[in-house]
Motif scaffolding. Structure first.
Motif, PDB file in Angstrom:
ATOM      1  N   ASN A  77      12.064  60.125   1.490  1.00  0.00           N
ATOM      2  CA  ASN A  77      11.917  59.130   0.417  1.00  0.00           C
ATOM      3  C   ASN A  77      11.280  57.866   0.996  1.00  0.00           C
ATOM      4  O   ASN A  77      11.970  56.962   1.449  1.00  0.00           O
ATOM      5  N   LEU A  78       9.964  57.810   0.961  1.00  0.00           N
ATOM      6  CA  LEU A  78       9.266  56.650   1.519  1.00  0.00           C
ATOM      7  C   LEU A  78       9.480  55.404   0.669  1.00  0.00           C
ATOM      8  O   LEU A  78       9.472  54.281   1.200  1.00  0.00           O
ATOM      9  N   ASP A  79       9.675  55.579  -0.629  1.00  0.00           N
ATOM     10  CA  ASP A  79       9.928  54.416  -1.484  1.00  0.00           C
ATOM     11  C   ASP A  79      11.229  53.727  -1.084  1.00  0.00           C
ATOM     12  O   ASP A  79      11.307  52.494  -1.046  1.00  0.00           O
ATOM     13  N   GLN A  80      12.245  54.519  -0.760  1.00  0.00           N
ATOM     14  CA  GLN A  80      13.504  53.939  -0.324  1.00  0.00           C
ATOM     15  C   GLN A  80      13.346  53.256   1.026  1.00  0.00           C
ATOM     16  O   GLN A  80      13.920  52.186   1.270  1.00  0.00           O
ATOM     17  N   LEU A  81      12.550  53.869   1.911  1.00  0.00           N
ATOM     18  CA  LEU A  81      12.289  53.257   3.213  1.00  0.00           C
ATOM     19  C   LEU A  81      11.610  51.900   3.039  1.00  0.00           C
ATOM     20  O   LEU A  81      11.988  50.916   3.687  1.00  0.00           O
ATOM     21  N   LYS A  82      10.618  51.843   2.166  1.00  0.00           N
ATOM     22  CA  LYS A  82       9.921  50.575   1.910  1.00  0.00           C
ATOM     23  C   LYS A  82      10.899  49.530   1.391  1.00  0.00           C
ATOM     24  O   LYS A  82      10.869  48.357   1.803  1.00  0.00           O
ATOM     25  N   GLU A  83      11.759  49.931   0.470  1.00  0.00           N
ATOM     26  CA  GLU A  83      12.727  48.994  -0.100  1.00  0.00           C
ATOM     27  C   GLU A  83      13.696  48.487   0.963  1.00  0.00           C
ATOM     28  O   GLU A  83      14.006  47.290   1.026  1.00  0.00           O
ATOM     29  N   ASP A  84      14.171  49.406   1.813  1.00  0.00           N
ATOM     30  CA  ASP A  84      15.126  49.016   2.856  1.00  0.00           C
ATOM     31  C   ASP A  84      14.491  48.049   3.852  1.00  0.00           C
ATOM     32  O   ASP A  84      15.115  47.054   4.251  1.00  0.00           O
ATOM     33  N   ILE A  85      13.251  48.337   4.259  1.00  0.00           N
ATOM     34  CA  ILE A  85      12.585  47.455   5.219  1.00  0.00           C
ATOM     35  C   ILE A  85      12.278  46.109   4.582  1.00  0.00           C
ATOM     36  O   ILE A  85      12.471  45.053   5.207  1.00  0.00           O
ATOM     37  N   ILE A  88      15.317  43.917   4.594  1.00  0.00           N
ATOM     38  CA  ILE A  88      15.569  43.337   5.921  1.00  0.00           C
ATOM     39  C   ILE A  88      14.621  42.165   6.171  1.00  0.00           C
ATOM     40  O   ILE A  88      15.027  41.114   6.693  1.00  0.00           O
ATOM     41  N   LEU A  89      13.363  42.317   5.790  1.00  0.00           N
ATOM     42  CA  LEU A  89      12.390  41.255   6.010  1.00  0.00           C
ATOM     43  C   LEU A  89      12.692  40.025   5.147  1.00  0.00           C
ATOM     44  O   LEU A  89      12.459  38.889   5.576  1.00  0.00           O
ATOM     45  N   LYS A  90      13.202  40.238   3.962  1.00  0.00           N
ATOM     46  CA  LYS A  90      13.602  39.100   3.125  1.00  0.00           C
ATOM     47  C   LYS A  90      14.771  38.347   3.771  1.00  0.00           C
ATOM     48  O   LYS A  90      14.823  37.109   3.727  1.00  0.00           O
ATOM     49  N   GLU A  91      15.680  39.085   4.385  1.00  0.00           N
ATOM     50  CA  GLU A  91      16.770  38.435   5.120  1.00  0.00           C
ATOM     51  C   GLU A  91      16.211  37.621   6.280  1.00  0.00           C
ATOM     52  O   GLU A  91      16.674  36.503   6.554  1.00  0.00           O
ATOM     53  N   ALA A  92      15.217  38.174   6.967  1.00  0.00           N
ATOM     54  CA  ALA A  92      14.588  37.443   8.078  1.00  0.00           C
ATOM     55  C   ALA A  92      13.877  36.196   7.559  1.00  0.00           C
ATOM     56  O   ALA A  92      13.922  35.132   8.189  1.00  0.00           O
ATOM     57  N   THR A 133       8.162  36.994  -1.497  1.00  0.00           N
ATOM     58  CA  THR A 133       8.808  38.307  -1.364  1.00  0.00           C
ATOM     59  C   THR A 133       7.867  39.425  -1.799  1.00  0.00           C
ATOM     60  O   THR A 133       7.901  40.517  -1.240  1.00  0.00           O
ATOM     61  N   GLY A 134       7.012  39.134  -2.776  1.00  0.00           N
ATOM     62  CA  GLY A 134       6.043  40.140  -3.192  1.00  0.00           C
ATOM     63  C   GLY A 134       5.068  40.482  -2.083  1.00  0.00           C
ATOM     64  O   GLY A 134       4.698  41.651  -1.887  1.00  0.00           O
ATOM     65  N   LYS A 135       4.642  39.466  -1.332  1.00  0.00           N
ATOM     66  CA  LYS A 135       3.741  39.707  -0.204  1.00  0.00           C
ATOM     67  C   LYS A 135       4.435  40.528   0.882  1.00  0.00           C
ATOM     68  O   LYS A 135       3.810  41.394   1.504  1.00  0.00           O
ATOM     69  N   LEU A 136       5.716  40.237   1.114  1.00  0.00           N
ATOM     70  CA  LEU A 136       6.457  41.039   2.088  1.00  0.00           C
ATOM     71  C   LEU A 136       6.491  42.501   1.654  1.00  0.00           C
ATOM     72  O   LEU A 136       6.321  43.407   2.474  1.00  0.00           O
ATOM     73  N   GLU A 137       6.727  42.724   0.363  1.00  0.00           N
ATOM     74  CA  GLU A 137       6.782  44.090  -0.151  1.00  0.00           C
ATOM     75  C   GLU A 137       5.427  44.783  -0.030  1.00  0.00           C
ATOM     76  O   GLU A 137       5.356  45.971   0.313  1.00  0.00           O
ATOM     77  N   GLU A 138       4.358  44.052  -0.288  1.00  0.00           N
ATOM     78  CA  GLU A 138       3.016  44.628  -0.178  1.00  0.00           C
ATOM     79  C   GLU A 138       2.701  45.000   1.270  1.00  0.00           C
ATOM     80  O   GLU A 138       2.179  46.091   1.548  1.00  0.00           O
TER      81      GLU A 138
END
Length: 290
Positions: A77-85, A88-92, A133-138
């Motif tokens: 599930n790459l979508d879940q991997l993207k969400e999880d990462i 973490i980056l938003k926390e950072a 946060t959108g840029k982090l997700e992209e």
């Protein structure tokens, strides 16, 4: 003479590169404490420093999915991997903003700005914008797709070669281990966490300047030690107003011109990030606008 440092996304391993590549032989030109060859060493394990918890979490997630790809797991599930990462980056990013608030709160005098910064520092919470946060997700989506796609290609090549050779299960497992991109996973993890921390702090600075009329300048802070590259050492101490880009080249004390690439991966020069695994950060100078 011009020395140019390139800011680039880490490339995936090619499946035909043999594990005989050593760390010393494969050192890259970024002075960034990693070897691209590490991605081909099945015994490569990064050494995590205190404070690198976010990076280690991302590394573990990437290495896990690489293992699932090698095992030909049909339910990745790459979508879940993207969400999880991205989480973490938003926390950072939040950590970077809180660090910035701690630094700034004693520099702005009293008033609303000081109260806001003190509140952010005390609660360890800053509301990152949807744009940030959108840029982090992209960025996360691009990197995960690239990482997974290149790993799949490397695994497919190994499996095809092993099938032609009539390899045993043990031989196939050992061959697959040589293309597990552990080095690349570590580079991505460290690079993206560093970017998120700097980015969160930068956003806080922009917010404080806009809300409270603060005049904020950013000072490039290089991590000076035996591993510091010529570009980062020369950029150390450079000052720009927030919103402006740092210079992309500078003359060193011995008359050498050093330069780095400004592109989307370092905010076109607004983020003091000269190359992959750059350790540079920034600090602030503040005055109250009249």
């Amino acid at each position: 003479k011009v020395i140019m440092m390139a800011q680039e996304r880490p490339e995936a391993p090619a499946a035909d590169i043999k594990p005989a590549v050593t760390v010393d032989e494969a050192k890259c030109g970024h002075h960034c404490d990693h070897s691209h060859g590490e991605a081909f060493l099945d015994d490569y394990t990064p050494v995590w420093e205190p404070g690198e918890g976010h990076a280690k979490q991302i590394y573990d997630l990437l290495v896990r999915v690489a293992g699932e790809i090698a095992a030909e797991n049909p339910n990745i599930n790459l979508d879940q991997l993207k969400e999880d990462i991205a989480t973490i980056l938003k926390e950072a990013g939040n950590d970077g903003a809180v660090e910035g608030a701690e630094f700034l709160k004693g520099m702005v005098g009293g008033g609303k700005a000081a109260e806001t910064l003190a509140d952010i520092a005390a609660n360890k919470k800053y509301e990152l914008s949807a744009t940030f946060t959108g840029k982090l997700e992209e960025r996360t989506a691009l990197l995960v797709d690239s990482f997974a796609g290149d790993t799949k290609a490397a695994v497919a090549t190994v499996l095809a070669n092993m099938a032609e050779q009539g390899a045993t299960k043990g031989e196939i497992e050992r061959a697959l281990a040589t293309v597990m991109p552990r080095g690349r996973a570590a580079v991505i993890a460290r690079n993206e966490v560093h970017n998120a921390i700097n980015g969160g702090r930068y956003e806080l600075d922009q917010d404080m300047a806009a809300q409270y009329g603060l005049k904020i300048e950013l000072v490039w802070d290089a991590h000076i030690d035996s591993r510091t590259c010529d570009v980062c050492a020369a950029m150390d101490g450079q000052v720009v107003a927030i919103g402006e880009a740092f210079p992309d080249q500078i003359e060193t004390e011995d008359g050498k011109i050093v330069a780095y690439e400004q592109n989307e991966w370092n905010g076109y020069g607004k983020d003091p990030n000269a190359h992959v695994n750059c350790r540079c950060t920034f600090s602030e100078r503040v005055s109250i606008a009249k």
